[in-house]
Scaffold this motif. Sequence first.
Motif, short mmCIF file in Angstrom:
data_model
loop_
_atom_site.label_atom_id
_atom_site.label_comp_id
_atom_site.label_asym_id
_atom_site.label_seq_id
_atom_site.Cartn_x
_atom_site.Cartn_y
_atom_site.Cartn_z
N GLY A 30 0.83 -1.20 0.00
CA GLY A 30 0.00 0.00 0.00
C GLY A 30 0.86 1.23 0.00
N ALA A 334 -5.94 -2.89 7.13
CA ALA A 334 -6.04 -1.80 6.16
C ALA A 334 -7.07 -0.78 6.60
N ASP A 335 -6.66 0.48 6.65
CA ASP A 335 -7.57 1.57 7.03
C ASP A 335 -7.04 2.86 6.42
N SER A 336 -7.68 3.29 5.34
CA SER A 336 -7.21 4.48 4.62
C SER A 336 -7.42 5.77 5.41
N GLN A 340 -0.34 7.09 7.34
CA GLN A 340 0.78 6.17 7.41
C GLN A 340 2.08 6.93 7.68
N TYR A 349 1.43 2.93 11.12
CA TYR A 349 0.51 4.06 11.14
C TYR A 349 1.07 5.15 12.05
N GLN A 396 0.01 -1.16 8.42
CA GLN A 396 -0.77 -1.48 7.23
C GLN A 396 -0.54 -2.93 6.82
N ASN A 400 -7.64 -5.74 2.08
CA ASN A 400 -8.55 -5.47 3.20
C ASN A 400 -9.29 -6.72 3.66
#
Length: 433
Positions: A30, A334-336, A340, A349, A396, A400
């Motif tokens: 990512g 995964a968490d947009s 990051q 993160y 990350q 997902n």
Amino acid sequence: MRTFRIAEQFRSWIQAAAVVALVSIVAACGGGGGSSSSNNTLDPLNGGTLPASPTQQPIASNASNTVPITVGRGVQGVINIPTVSVSICAPGSTTNCQTINNIQVDTGSFGLRIVGSVLNSALLNALPVNSIGSSGAQLAECATFADGYTWGTVRNASVGIGGEATSTAIPMQIIGDLSASSVPTRACGSGSAENTVSDLGANGILGIGTSTTDCGATCANAATAATYSNYFACTNGASCVRTAVPLAQQVANPVAHFTADNNGVIVQMPPVSNTGQASAAGTLVFGIGTQANNALTAAQTYTTDTFGDLNNSVYNGTTVQAFLDSGSNGYFFADSSLAQCTGNLAGFYCPGSAQTRSVTLVGLNGTKSAASIGILSAATLFSNTSNYAFNDLAGQIGGNSSFDVGLPFFYGRYIYYGFDLTANGGAAPYVAF
């Protein structure tokens, strides 16, 4: 299809002069930027909040079915790596033995793996290499990780941990005892070799998750083993070809072969500060409901698949495969919406303020509950290079579809792993806390 999952192990190496994060392939997947949070010593949460930390304390590790767990600097300065001491004996011997410290406790893998270079020559030479097939080829294994693989022979040894011991010699992997040139490059996973103490970050791995063997039917069945087996038949230590392996010859979960207290384990870690601390001392308890000190007192019990996965869990409205894994040094998902880190900390993160997230864990038995996790900027946490125990480190993961509930979740909790005993008419595998 992933048929053999040893815990996703995401490692960050802390050096004296600087913080250098060597994040695994999966953790580094990512993109995305995002600023690092402030290292404000007056408010390390930078105006954010974290969920209340659990407060369970580990029991004393002085009973025969217990052994101390240590999180500290260890052999290579790896953060959040729980370790124990393990004793290895040559089959049938009570004198040709060696106790090895700094063996990683990994509830996401199955079986014992020791770096060959830490064993004395007398013991190593006395551990018989398993053979396979009519030709008597050496049996070797490529154990794949998210960030690399271990390669080495499968040998038999008697194993002791704390006051418990296996009833007979069992198969284990000796890491790095075969030439690097013998690695079957097209069939041995991706990433780099982790065949030394320096590369592995420990002297070995103690896999004590819910499965009693590390591959099971997939590797035992010739039809599936031809494509998916992580075992290889090696003629004179070379010319290694993929092979099927009976269950009895597969690398085995040592606890399942103890003479007593062999139906599961409890990982007990103490609470730690939200900003981290230098070390943490916990207890690994063998057996569940077999002695006065190992009763199942968890609030929730979740039945799992053979390998301890909670495949119907949910995060941010998406179904994920969740697993509680002491072998992962952070939460990985995964968490947009989370910034990051950049530079040497890329893959972790670094939110501008402390954050709370929730994943709904769902067992095959229908047990469902939300687990809250706290996330503090890795830049803030790693600013103190003397700390090795963290309860709010996250990073990350590629895609997902997975949620890795790593070691931070274990602090202040008792986490139970009931082994898969269904092959003998026993209990289904489960996790509980």
